[in-house]
Design a protein around this motif. Structure first.
Motif, PDB file in Angstrom:
ATOM      1  N   GLU A 272     -65.174 -44.751  12.757  1.00 48.17           N
ATOM      2  CA  GLU A 272     -65.291 -44.657  11.304  1.00 48.17           C
ATOM      3  C   GLU A 272     -66.324 -43.634  10.850  1.00 48.17           C
ATOM      4  OE1 GLU A 272     -65.417 -47.870  12.811  1.00 48.17           O
ATOM      5  OE2 GLU A 272     -63.254 -47.983  12.541  1.00 48.17           O
ATOM      6  N   ASN A 273     -67.516 -43.650  11.467  1.00 51.63           N
ATOM      7  CA  ASN A 273     -68.574 -42.788  10.937  1.00 51.63           C
ATOM      8  C   ASN A 273     -68.400 -41.309  11.288  1.00 51.63           C
ATOM      9  OD1 ASN A 273     -69.615 -42.587  13.570  1.00 51.63           O
ATOM     10  ND2 ASN A 273     -71.300 -44.003  13.177  1.00 51.63           N
TER      11      ASN A 273
ATOM     12  N   ASN B  64     -68.980 -43.758  16.041  1.00 48.60           N
ATOM     13  CA  ASN B  64     -67.815 -44.614  16.237  1.00 48.60           C
ATOM     14  C   ASN B  64     -66.636 -44.022  15.477  1.00 48.60           C
ATOM     15  OD1 ASN B  64     -67.919 -45.576  13.488  1.00 48.60           O
ATOM     16  ND2 ASN B  64     -69.530 -46.984  14.096  1.00 48.60           N
TER      17      ASN B  64
ATOM     18  N   ILE C 279     -78.164 -50.781   7.859  1.00 47.84           N
ATOM     19  CA  ILE C 279     -77.599 -51.206   9.150  1.00 47.84           C
ATOM     20  C   ILE C 279     -76.201 -50.630   9.356  1.00 47.84           C
ATOM     21  CG2 ILE C 279     -78.970 -53.311   9.330  1.00 47.84           C
ATOM     22  CD1 ILE C 279     -76.441 -54.830   8.358  1.00 47.84           C
ATOM     23  N   ALA C 280     -75.561 -50.135   8.285  1.00 46.93           N
ATOM     24  CA  ALA C 280     -74.210 -49.581   8.408  1.00 46.93           C
ATOM     25  C   ALA C 280     -73.936 -48.634   7.250  1.00 46.93           C
ATOM     26  CB  ALA C 280     -73.172 -50.684   8.438  1.00 46.93           C
ATOM     27  N   ILE C 281     -72.872 -47.841   7.425  1.00 45.64           N
ATOM     28  CA  ILE C 281     -72.444 -46.906   6.391  1.00 45.64           C
ATOM     29  C   ILE C 281     -70.924 -46.907   6.368  1.00 45.64           C
ATOM     30  CG2 ILE C 281     -72.456 -44.932   7.977  1.00 45.64           C
ATOM     31  CD1 ILE C 281     -73.436 -43.182   5.624  1.00 45.64           C
ATOM     32  N   LYS C 282     -70.349 -46.841   5.150  1.00 49.49           N
ATOM     33  CA  LYS C 282     -68.888 -46.766   5.043  1.00 49.49           C
ATOM     34  C   LYS C 282     -68.512 -45.949   3.828  1.00 49.49           C
ATOM     35  CE  LYS C 282     -68.165 -51.010   2.445  1.00 49.49           C
ATOM     36  NZ  LYS C 282     -67.470 -52.278   2.371  1.00 49.49           N
TER      37      LYS C 282
ATOM     38  N   ASP D 295     -79.401 -55.298   5.342  1.00 51.15           N
ATOM     39  CA  ASP D 295     -79.631 -56.729   5.538  1.00 51.15           C
ATOM     40  C   ASP D 295     -81.122 -56.954   5.313  1.00 51.15           C
ATOM     41  OD1 ASP D 295     -79.809 -59.352   6.196  1.00 51.15           O
ATOM     42  OD2 ASP D 295     -78.942 -59.160   8.198  1.00 51.15           O
TER      43      ASP D 295
ATOM     44  N   GLN E 188     -77.064 -43.654  13.584  1.00 50.85           N
ATOM     45  CA  GLN E 188     -76.467 -44.713  14.387  1.00 50.85           C
ATOM     46  C   GLN E 188     -75.576 -44.103  15.459  1.00 50.85           C
ATOM     47  OE1 GLN E 188     -73.131 -45.911  11.168  1.00 50.85           O
ATOM     48  NE2 GLN E 188     -73.466 -47.472  12.654  1.00 50.85           N
TER      49      GLN E 188
ATOM     50  N   GLN F 112     -75.763 -53.492  -0.886  1.00 53.11           N
ATOM     51  CA  GLN F 112     -75.166 -52.166  -0.732  1.00 53.11           C
ATOM     52  C   GLN F 112     -75.724 -51.223  -1.788  1.00 53.11           C
ATOM     53  OE1 GLN F 112     -70.916 -52.004  -0.755  1.00 53.11           O
ATOM     54  NE2 GLN F 112     -70.696 -53.571   0.810  1.00 53.11           N
TER      55      GLN F 112
END
Length: 80
Positions: free
Chosen positions: A51-52, A49, A74-77, A66, A46, A3
């Motif tokens: 959350e984003n 959804n 591959i993701a964001i939070k 990854d 991406q 991260q």
């Protein structure tokens, strides 16, 4: 998983095309972010959804990588 924490500098709707035609903003399904991580701007796009779509300019976020699959996130939070 790795991260990197940074600050969102820009939120945008990237260009999308269906049958060679540009899609109107109202119908776009992707979302893009430009995140400043230690002075480097990382772009991440991406599918939208729950959350984003709640991530805004100025939010502190974690980009999740990854390293075995790709050098791109591959993701964001959101990080508090």
């Amino acid at each position: 998983m790795k991260q990197l924490v940074g600050v969102v500098k820009k939120v945008y709707l990237p260009e999308e095309y269906v049958n060679g035609e540009s899609v109107l903003d109202l119908y776009k399904s992707n979302i893009g972010f430009e995140v400043n991580v230690n002075g480097e701007i990382i772009k991440f796009e991406q599918k939208q959804n729950k959350e984003n779509v709640k991530i805004y300019k100025g939010d502190r976020v974690a980009l999740i990588f990854d390293p075995t699959k790709s050098k791109n996130p591959i993701a964001i939070k959101v990080v508090k």
